[in-house]
Design an enzyme around this catalytic site. Structure first.
Site, PDB file in Angstrom:
ATOM      1  N   LYS B  77       0.846  -1.200   0.000  1.00 59.30           N
ATOM      2  CA  LYS B  77       0.000   0.000   0.000  1.00 59.30           C
ATOM      3  C   LYS B  77       0.882   1.251   0.000  1.00 59.30           C
ATOM      4  O   LYS B  77       1.871   1.326   0.739  1.00 59.30           O
ATOM      5  CB  LYS B  77      -0.919  -0.025   1.222  1.00 59.30           C
ATOM      6  N   SER B 152      -9.746   2.217   2.636  1.00 60.57           N
ATOM      7  CA  SER B 152      -8.849   2.902   1.744  1.00 60.57           C
ATOM      8  C   SER B 152      -7.920   1.973   0.951  1.00 60.57           C
ATOM      9  O   SER B 152      -7.398   2.363  -0.083  1.00 60.57           O
ATOM     10  CB  SER B 152      -7.990   3.892   2.530  1.00 60.57           C
ATOM     11  N   SER B 176      -9.903   0.001   6.898  1.00 65.12           N
ATOM     12  CA  SER B 176      -9.276   0.081   5.570  1.00 65.12           C
ATOM     13  C   SER B 176      -8.562  -1.175   5.102  1.00 65.12           C
ATOM     14  O   SER B 176      -8.175  -1.270   3.943  1.00 65.12           O
ATOM     15  CB  SER B 176      -8.296   1.252   5.525  1.00 65.12           C
TER      16      SER B 176
END
Lengths: 98, 498
Positions: B77, B152, B176
């Site tokens: 990420k 997210s 997330s």
């Protein structure tokens, strides 16, 4: 009902150092009426006898031994600088004329 | 080969059946063929990944002792700093920034010889539940490209579900990791707060943020969990205690005699029928596997969402003050005579997206004099009440369970203009972050009404992360024997049709 006027949003944007267009100020002000109503629900149960929690762990100071360890070189530290001069970050004027 | 589990890939690498270079190349080829549809990555590090793979192969050829996941590729990420690789957090304000250091998570991945394929898309600064808030365009859900992959960490979940990577790293502030896992039919774990170092993780809400492992199976997730977890002196909130034995728990998958508490408040109204049906079915399977199902009540959970949207923005308004256009990142309006303050104002206006600004302003308001007690202060009290609810519930059950999200994946654009509707996605995941405990989401099947994945959430007490792996592995095994094949076999292959 909680709400936030366009002028109040403008003041907060100033505090947060974000330039905002008139359109953004007005639309945020409208959204905040709805959002503040929703978040204000916390007040229903937050009575005086409840202690606040700021963090899931009981925080304490963490120290390390005072020994020299490798760190970033000046070149590395400055590698992302928008502007630099003489191995320093070059920043816009921070004091007024007077 | 790319449809194998990470554990299978690791076994093939260990036996010499394949090499890390071949495995990495196979994933890079897959990325090349489907990325125009999925857009899971913001940066694909073809050269760096192949170099890393070659170095693992060389170590293996020399007979060096390697870690269990050595040579297996991973998607990272874009909120975690990786030395000399672009790290944007999905924001224009960090476009082009190359961190001069590695986050501890990245250092651990490198130490374990896990090959980093690149950086995955995300909602800007991890603020969002759909990845639509990325400044670089949305990611598409491999199950249905017109739908969101969660957020997210939608890039990481989409990379897993589209077989672009067998492993991924996410971060979870209010869901997330878990919500993207739920809507893509993958597995994601938010470890106990403090279980994985936050050093080099770009901070959104420091008291809630937690990095964690994502994969397609519970065992793969556990293997990655052990690779990145552990005490880090560079993170003052890192827990100095042994890492929970999550791999062993995932291998055993034993729930006999375990008490599983169904949280009454995280179900019912507002939850899609197909989500409820798969959840109930999972409970039956766990009962058959020998667990005892009990109901627990957490009356203050209904205030968690409100408290979260005060605490997280408050902390964000402070954390994001570092993006001041002075030392790194974007600088706008630096013309002769412009003041530093004017440059900051202009840079933050151009560099931040709508949701980030919304939350910074909300946080600034909640912390401002005259409103602090009513908003931020009250939210902190709710946090205490939620933690007390968990403490009480964990005296009645070993783990707690709920659906991960109220619905399956929604359409891209569907909730983009309704922040409050968007925030409701996180209603079942947020309490875990408030209390700092562990949470897992794993696939429970597809909802009948739309054929989209449903997530099952397991919550475990602080530093008892192994419990969610026991339950997750037991449920996964029961579901696999029911389905006859992994759920992701039913997802579109994404190839051919252009």
């Amino acid at each position: 009902m909680s709400s936030l006027s366009r002028d109040e949003v403008a003041k907060l944007a100033g505090l947060a150092r974000i330039e905002m267009s008139e359109e953004e100020l007005v639309s945020l002000s409208k959204e905040f009426t709805v959002i503040l109503d929703a978040v204000a629900r916390v007040q229903e149960v937050a009575s005086a006898d409840v202690a606040p929690t700021s963090h899931p762990l009981s925080l304490r100071n963490v120290f390390r031994t005072d020994v020299v360890v490798p760190s970033l070189s000046p070149e590395q530290a400055l590698s992302g600088a928008p502007a630099q001069e003489e191995q320093r970050f070059r920043v816009p004027q921070i004091l007024g004329e007077e | 080969m790319i449809r194998n589990t990470a554990a299978q890939m690791a076994a093939k690498l260990a036996s010499g059946e394949t090499t890390s270079v071949a495995l990495t190349q196979a994933h890079l080829d897959r990325i090349n063929s489907v990325e125009d549809k999925v857009h899971a990555f913001l940066f694909v590090d073809e050269k760096g990944a192949l170099e890393q793979a070659a170095s693992v192969d060389a170590k293996r050829a020399k007979g060096e002792k390697l870690s269990p996941l050595a040579g297996v590729p991973l998607a990272l990420k874009d909120v975690l700093a990786q030395k000399d690789k672009p790290t944007t957090c999905g924001s224009k304000i960090l476009e082009g920034w190359l961190p001069p250091y590695d986050s501890t998570v990245v250092a651990s991945l490198k130490k374990n010889d896990i090959v980093i394929l690149g950086k995955t898309n995300m909602d800007e600064f991890a603020m969002g539940s759909s990845t639509e808030n990325s400044a670089y365009g949305p990611t598409h859900n491999p199950w249905d490209l017109s739908r969101i992959p969660g957020g997210s960490g939608g890039g990481s979940s989409a990379a897993l579900a589209s077989f672009e990577a067998p492993l991924a790293i996410g971060t979870d502030t209010g869901g997330s990791i878990r919500q993207p896992a739920a809507v893509t039919g993958t597995v994601g774990v938010k470890p106990t707060y403090g279980g994985v170092s936050r050093y080099g993780l770009v901070a959104f809400s420091s008291s809630l943020d937690q990095a964690g492992p994502c994969a397609r199976t519970v065992l793969d997730t556990a293997l990655l969990h052990e690779a990145i977890a552990g005490y880090d002196p560079k993170d003052a909130t890192s827990i100095n205690a042994p890492v929970p034995q999550v791999v062993q728990a995932a291998k055993d998958g034993n729930v006999k005699g375990m008490k599983i508490g169904v949280v009454k408040e995280l179900n019912g109204d507002g939850y899609q029928p197909g989500v409820r049906a798969r959840f109930d079915e999972a409970l039956e399977l766990l009962a058959k596997a020998g667990a005892e199902i009990v109901e627990v009540s957490a009356p203050n959970f209904e205030y968690a969402l409100a408290a979260y949207y005060l605490i997280a923005p408050s902390e964000a308004s402070s954390n994001l003050a570092r993006f001041d256009a002075m030392r790194y990142g974007l600088r706008v309006g630096d013309v002769d005579g412009a003041s530093a303050e004017a440059v900051m104002n202009l840079t933050r206006e151009v560099g931040f997206g709508k949701e980030v600004k919304r939350r910074i302003i909300l946080g600034t308001y909640a912390l401002s004099s005259g409103y602090y007690d009513a908003y931020y202060g009250s939210a902190q009290k709710v946090r205490t009440l939620i933690t007390q609810d968990f403490t009480k519930a964990f005296t009645q059950a070993d783990v707690l369970v709920s659906p991960t999200c109220p619905t399956t994946a929604f359409k891209i654009g569907e909730k983009a203009n309704d922040p409050l509707a968007m925030y409701l996605n996180d209603i079942a995941t947020i309490p875990v972050n408030m209390a700092g405990i562990g949470g897992m989401s794993l696939p429970a099947g597809l909802a009948d009404e739309d054929g989209l994945p449903v997530g099952f959430q397991i919550m475990s007490p602080v530093m008892k992360d192994e419990r969610m792996y026991s339950v997750g592995a037991a449920l996964e095994a029961a579901l696999l024997s029911k389905w006859g094949a992994p759920l992701l076999n039913r997802a579109p292959t994404l190839e051919a049709s252009k």
